[in-house]
Design an enzyme around this catalytic site. Structure first.
Site, PDB file in Angstrom:
ATOM      1  N   CYS A 253       1.373  -1.430  -0.410  1.00  0.00           N
ATOM      2  CA  CYS A 253      -0.543  -0.022   0.498  1.00  0.00           C
ATOM      3  C   CYS A 253       0.571   1.297  -0.232  1.00  0.00           C
ATOM      4  O   CYS A 253       0.454   3.015  -0.891  1.00  0.00           O
ATOM      5  CB  CYS A 253      -1.028   0.057   0.977  1.00  0.00           C
ATOM      6  SG  CYS A 253      -1.932  -1.171   1.388  1.00  0.00           S
ATOM      7  N   GLU A 378       5.445   8.448   3.556  1.00  0.00           N
ATOM      8  CA  GLU A 378       6.067   7.494   3.324  1.00  0.00           C
ATOM      9  C   GLU A 378       7.562   6.953   2.873  1.00  0.00           C
ATOM     10  O   GLU A 378       7.893   6.483   1.694  1.00  0.00           O
ATOM     11  CB  GLU A 378       5.170   8.216   2.199  1.00  0.00           C
ATOM     12  CG  GLU A 378       3.355   7.929   1.690  1.00  0.00           C
ATOM     13  CD  GLU A 378       2.753   7.653   3.137  1.00  0.00           C
ATOM     14  OE1 GLU A 378       2.801   6.855   3.564  1.00  0.00           O
ATOM     15  OE2 GLU A 378       1.268   8.156   2.838  1.00  0.00           O
TER      16      GLU A 378
END
Length: 399
Positions: A253, A378
């Site tokens: 993801c 991220e």
């Protein structure tokens, strides 16, 4: 312009390499549609949202109506867009504000992707249609107070007690958690094959789940990030995501979100350059517009080169993704290069604006502040550098 040339569209001076010519009609239509949405619903209000530190909930239906929530997913009401179309949309959203692109990224690339990639048919039917429609909001709980770049060190646990999982732990910097209806929580659990990282779908109304917005923030102020506490949270046995146990689950993801960032950063950079160009053309000093001075032109040229290179890199990765050839180290290279470049562009654009550039009347400093968060979440610069170092040398230097 000669009579023979009069029918041609005017050349965009920022598109140094005629990139538009490499986009299909459908890709251009997607880009222009999202650009129009941002012009109508984001630009007139974003300075106020940033100043007040609020996320505009009334924007969500517009994002859903445009098919932007989970737009890269197929079925369940999702648009099934190509990787390049998705990327172009992320660039336009971030040209408005990183916080708005972050909402779409958390909802679609993280929470919805986790369910689509790792969930059961029942879980997909339960959550994805409502999330695509904007009726339900999701969040993605991986990062912890003591486990950011090292998710394997997470302390959150899930224990099977009878026919329920009991989840204990804390998460931090969880986007959308205080407005979410469902949280994808990653925890260490003994699933019968040893203790592994597993994903769980936790309705945020479950007793013991608490989300507290992190304030005050200097970045992503038109978004919401939270501390999450899970104190004896009980969910049924079938709340576990059945597929792809281990850290490969959340990492799949994260790669989706990182890919969107590669494009999003180009939007923030392009918007900053546009603001600098407009100001340089209109502002006069010493009897001439700023744009007529060599030092200003040098700044504008350097920024335009960075924007163009970032767009070319994003498009290359998008074509590779659509062809099924995109690899994780490529995404790391794109995220590292484009966010770093976008920060330089936003900061340089602010200098062209002079003192006016520190006000919310202009976008570059707002973009620069937002991009400090984008470069951190991220995967930090350091993490992506080490990923690329491992790819180049074969040696993992994380420890």
């Amino acid at each position: 312009m000669t009579g023979d040339d009069a029918h041609l569209d005017p050349v965009d001076p920022v598109d140094l390499f005629a990139l538009d010519g490499d986009l299909s009609a459908a890709e251009v239509a997607t880009r222009d549609r999202v650009r129009a949405l941002v012009d109508e619903h984001v630009r007139p209000h974003v300075a106020g949202w940033f100043a007040d530190g609020v996320f505009p909930r009334d924007l969500v239906p517009h994002l859903a109506e445009a098919g932007l929530l989970g737009m890269h997913l197929h079925g369940y009401g999702c648009a099934g867009a190509s990787a390049v179309e998705y990327g172009l949309a992320m660039a336009e959203l971030e040209a408005g504000d990183s916080g708005i692109r972050t909402f779409v990224s958390v909802q679609g690339s993280l929470a919805m992707s986790a369910i689509a990639k790792h969930g059961s048919p029942e879980q997909k039917e339960r959550w994805l249609p409502g999330m695509a429609a904007g009726d339900l909001v999701g969040c993605f709980g991986l990062t912890e107070p003591t486990a950011g770049s090292d998710p394997a060190a997470m302390r959150t646990t899930a224990t099977l007690v009878g026919d329920e999982w009991v989840i204990e732990g804390s998460k931090r910097w969880i986007g959308l958690a205080s407005i979410a209806d469902v949280a994808v929580i990653w925890a260490k659990a003994d699933d019968g094959e040893g203790v592994r990282v597993r994903g769980f779908l936790v309705p945020t109304s479950t007793p013991g789940f608490t989300a507290t917005p992190i304030e005050p923030k200097l970045s992503l102020r038109a978004s919401v990030q939270c501390d999450v506490r899970l104190a004896g949270v009980r969910v049924p046995a079938d709340a576990i995501l059945p597929h792809h146990p281990g850290l490969a689950g959340p990492f799949a993801c994260l790669d989706e979100a990182r890919y969107g960032i590669v494009w999003g950063a180009t939007g923030a950079a392009r918007d900053s350059l546009g603001a600098a160009l407009a100001h340089a053309g209109a502002r006069e000093q010493f009897g001439r517009p700023l744009a007529a001075f060599q030092l200003t032109q040098a700044k504008l040229v350097d920024m335009a080169l960075e924007v163009a290179r970032g767009q070319l890199l994003a498009l290359r990765l998008g074509r590779l993704k659509d062809a099924g050839r995109l690899e994780p180290h490529m995404i790391s290279a794109g995220k590292l290069a484009n966010v770093r470049s976008a920060l330089d562009v936003a900061r340089t654009a602010r200098t062209v604006l002079g003192g006016d550039g520190v006000t919310l009347e202009h976008s570059p400093l707002r973009h620069a502040l937002n991009l400090e968060s984008v470069r951190t979440y991220e995967g930090t610069d350091e993490v992506h550098t080490l990923i690329l170092g491992r790819h180049l040398t074969g040696h993992a230097a994380f420890r």
